[in-house]
Design a protein around this motif. Structure first.
Motif, PDB file in Angstrom:
ATOM      1  N   GLY A 187      -1.887  26.075  29.990  1.00  0.00           N
ATOM      2  CA  GLY A 187      -0.549  25.518  30.091  1.00  0.00           C
ATOM      3  C   GLY A 187       0.223  25.828  28.825  1.00  0.00           C
ATOM      4  O   GLY A 187      -0.259  25.536  27.724  1.00  0.00           O
ATOM      5  N   LEU A 188       1.377  26.434  28.958  1.00  0.00           N
ATOM      6  CA  LEU A 188       2.227  26.759  27.806  1.00  0.00           C
ATOM      7  C   LEU A 188       3.541  25.998  27.944  1.00  0.00           C
ATOM      8  O   LEU A 188       4.351  26.292  28.814  1.00  0.00           O
ATOM      9  N   ALA A 189       3.739  25.008  27.084  1.00  0.00           N
ATOM     10  CA  ALA A 189       4.941  24.180  27.135  1.00  0.00           C
ATOM     11  C   ALA A 189       5.765  24.365  25.862  1.00  0.00           C
ATOM     12  O   ALA A 189       5.295  24.923  24.869  1.00  0.00           O
ATOM     13  N   ALA A 211      12.601  28.138  23.212  1.00  0.00           N
ATOM     14  CA  ALA A 211      11.469  28.369  22.306  1.00  0.00           C
ATOM     15  C   ALA A 211      10.903  29.776  22.453  1.00  0.00           C
ATOM     16  O   ALA A 211      10.315  30.322  21.517  1.00  0.00           O
ATOM     17  N   GLY A 212      11.056  30.364  23.639  1.00  0.00           N
ATOM     18  CA  GLY A 212      10.516  31.704  23.872  1.00  0.00           C
ATOM     19  C   GLY A 212       9.250  31.703  24.701  1.00  0.00           C
ATOM     20  O   GLY A 212       8.428  32.612  24.586  1.00  0.00           O
ATOM     21  N   LYS A 213       9.082  30.703  25.562  1.00  0.00           N
ATOM     22  CA  LYS A 213       7.848  30.569  26.357  1.00  0.00           C
ATOM     23  C   LYS A 213       7.625  31.753  27.294  1.00  0.00           C
ATOM     24  O   LYS A 213       6.532  32.298  27.360  1.00  0.00           O
ATOM     25  N   SER A 214       8.664  32.125  28.033  1.00  0.00           N
ATOM     26  CA  SER A 214       8.530  33.213  29.007  1.00  0.00           C
ATOM     27  C   SER A 214       8.164  34.514  28.323  1.00  0.00           C
ATOM     28  O   SER A 214       7.290  35.257  28.796  1.00  0.00           O
ATOM     29  N   THR A 215       8.818  34.790  27.192  1.00  0.00           N
ATOM     30  CA  THR A 215       8.534  36.022  26.454  1.00  0.00           C
ATOM     31  C   THR A 215       7.120  36.010  25.913  1.00  0.00           C
ATOM     32  O   THR A 215       6.378  36.998  26.039  1.00  0.00           O
ATOM     33  N   LEU A 216       6.715  34.892  25.307  1.00  0.00           N
ATOM     34  CA  LEU A 216       5.364  34.810  24.748  1.00  0.00           C
ATOM     35  C   LEU A 216       4.308  34.973  25.832  1.00  0.00           C
ATOM     36  O   LEU A 216       3.346  35.726  25.668  1.00  0.00           O
ATOM     37  N   ILE A 253      -7.345  34.931  33.893  1.00  0.00           N
ATOM     38  CA  ILE A 253      -6.513  34.172  32.963  1.00  0.00           C
ATOM     39  C   ILE A 253      -5.154  33.934  33.593  1.00  0.00           C
ATOM     40  O   ILE A 253      -4.453  34.887  33.953  1.00  0.00           O
ATOM     41  N   VAL A 254      -4.761  32.679  33.731  1.00  0.00           N
ATOM     42  CA  VAL A 254      -3.457  32.329  34.292  1.00  0.00           C
ATOM     43  C   VAL A 254      -2.711  31.477  33.258  1.00  0.00           C
ATOM     44  O   VAL A 254      -3.181  30.406  32.882  1.00  0.00           O
ATOM     45  N   ILE A 255      -1.571  31.998  32.800  1.00  0.00           N
ATOM     46  CA  ILE A 255      -0.736  31.232  31.870  1.00  0.00           C
ATOM     47  C   ILE A 255       0.410  30.606  32.661  1.00  0.00           C
ATOM     48  O   ILE A 255       1.274  31.308  33.181  1.00  0.00           O
ATOM     49  N   VAL A 256       0.392  29.290  32.771  1.00  0.00           N
ATOM     50  CA  VAL A 256       1.461  28.555  33.434  1.00  0.00           C
ATOM     51  C   VAL A 256       2.442  28.125  32.348  1.00  0.00           C
ATOM     52  O   VAL A 256       2.068  27.409  31.423  1.00  0.00           O
ATOM     53  N   GLU A 257       3.677  28.610  32.429  1.00  0.00           N
ATOM     54  CA  GLU A 257       4.644  28.288  31.375  1.00  0.00           C
ATOM     55  C   GLU A 257       5.793  27.463  31.934  1.00  0.00           C
ATOM     56  O   GLU A 257       6.309  27.730  33.014  1.00  0.00           O
ATOM     57  N   GLY A 258       6.171  26.425  31.176  1.00  0.00           N
ATOM     58  CA  GLY A 258       7.252  25.560  31.623  1.00  0.00           C
ATOM     59  C   GLY A 258       7.512  24.434  30.643  1.00  0.00           C
ATOM     60  O   GLY A 258       6.720  24.191  29.722  1.00  0.00           O
ATOM     61  N   ASN A 259       8.588  23.734  30.861  1.00  0.00           N
ATOM     62  CA  ASN A 259       9.028  22.705  29.910  1.00  0.00           C
ATOM     63  C   ASN A 259       8.167  21.447  29.917  1.00  0.00           C
ATOM     64  O   ASN A 259       7.813  20.902  28.870  1.00  0.00           O
ATOM     65  N   TYR A 260       7.828  20.953  31.102  1.00  0.00           N
ATOM     66  CA  TYR A 260       7.333  19.580  31.217  1.00  0.00           C
ATOM     67  C   TYR A 260       5.851  19.474  31.574  1.00  0.00           C
ATOM     68  O   TYR A 260       5.411  18.450  32.092  1.00  0.00           O
ATOM     69  N   LEU A 261       5.106  20.495  31.269  1.00  0.00           N
ATOM     70  CA  LEU A 261       3.708  20.552  31.705  1.00  0.00           C
ATOM     71  C   LEU A 261       2.840  19.465  31.073  1.00  0.00           C
ATOM     72  O   LEU A 261       1.792  19.126  31.609  1.00  0.00           O
ATOM     73  N   PHE A 262       3.268  18.917  29.932  1.00  0.00           N
ATOM     74  CA  PHE A 262       2.439  17.933  29.227  1.00  0.00           C
ATOM     75  C   PHE A 262       3.005  16.519  29.283  1.00  0.00           C
ATOM     76  O   PHE A 262       2.578  15.642  28.519  1.00  0.00           O
TER      77      PHE A 262
END
Length: 337
Positions: A108-110, A115-120, A226-235
């Protein structure tokens, strides 16, 4: 108190602690290394207390003991490329140990907007797939096109515009689109459960031109380890979001100064020019501005509208997201691209 250590590659990680730090002399330093990161070099390491450098130790004659309730590694580098490489190496190490074809390591990438989540996420996955392809090609003596990593964006789980229209205050709903209550966390949770239990899943993407999700546009197959789920409210820790948070094998938080993030978001609003009629109505609170509404909707490049949207919606969302950093397993310092 923070324990800082610089790697030879220029990537820095450190552990934060609210407890005491004891330094004992005439003994060897022993560092705890986190998975996927190389061991420190023989060069001098430094201890940092707050903002003050308090001591330098040589690994040959010192021992550092850090007493803490919970330590969270922090990753930062001299360039964003170094950060991408370090994170890809971390996940590649995990992928090589996975034997079950259907097993998934879900990250999970929050982080706040801008911040640059999609790019990272996309850059890390690109590196993972490149290295994996090179490795399998050498091993099998034949080119391999199968990717081992994939990004699953949370954007696809936005509520549809017709769902916002059906709310008690449609104008407010559209103006606040991007807030937690304008997403469907239950659908995201169902998707993650299917991915975990079945090894593959079709997930929605988001069409920014249309302004709505696109059903079954992202396919996570059994080959993706490997699955990177990226989004604002994951945590987030409320409602279905709490269950979503529990689905991740590892939680990354992309940390950034909120003012820097909001400057990026405002520039994005101006460049894309995506202001709906509902957003502008909410700004002016009047049908008398219909001509102005249509003009701004068509041009979409009015800086004062972008600024209003940031202050009315994006900044409150970002402030909420930043509070969830405490739930992360790894904090990544954002670096200017």
């Amino acid at each position: 108190m923070e324990l800082s250590l610089s790697h030879s590659r220029g990537v820095l990680w450190r552990c934060s602690s609210s407890e005491s730090l004891a330094v004992r002399s005439r003994q060897h330093v022993k560092w705890q290394c986190f998975p996927g990161f190389s061991s420190p070099t023989k060069r001098t390491s430094q201890l940092m207390l707050g903002q003050n450098w308090v001591h330098s130790v040589q690994q040959s004659n010192q021992k550092v003991i850090c007493y803490q309730k919970k330590s969270v590694p922090v990753v930062e580098g001299r360039s964003i490329e170094e950060v991408y490489d370090a994170l890809a190496e971390r996940l590649l190490s995990t992928a090589t140990k996975m034997q079950d074809l259907n097993s998934k390591y879900i990250v999970g990438l929050a982080g706040p907007p801008g911040a640059g989540k999609s790019t990272l996420a996309s850059e890390v996955v690109c590196r993972i797939n490149k290295h994996w392809s090179q490795k399998t090609s050498k091993k099998d003596s034949a080119p391999q096109n199968d990717n081992v990593g994939i990004v699953l964006p949370m954007d696809g789980f936005h509520l549809y515009r017709f769902q916002l229209d059906a709310m008690e205050d449609p104008e407010e709903a559209h103006a606040r689109r991007g807030a937690p209550w304008t997403f469907n966390p239950d659908l995201l949770l169902t998707c993650l459960h299917a991915l975990r239990n079945e090894g593959s899943v079709y997930a929605p993407s988001f069409d920014h031109g249309v302004g709505d999700p696109v059903e079954e546009d992202v396919f996570v197959s059994s080959q993706h380890k490997i699955v990177i789920v990226e989004g604002n409210y994951l945590f987030l820790e409320e409602g279905a979001w709490k269950d979503v948070c529990s689905m991740f094998d590892e939680k990354w938080f992309l940390d950034i100064d909120i003012d820097t993030a909001m400057q990026r978001v405002q520039k994005r609003h101006i460049n894309t020019g995506q202001y709906s009629e509902q957003i502008v109505k909410a700004m002016f609170h009047s049908e008398d501005h219909k001509c102005l509404i249509l003009l701004i909707t068509l041009t979409g490049k009015e800086p004062h509208v972008a600024k209003w949207r940031v202050e009315y919606n994006d900044r409150p969302n970002a402030e909420l997201i930043i509070k969830t950093k405490k739930n992360a397993d790894l904090v990544i310092r954002s670096v200017d691209f």
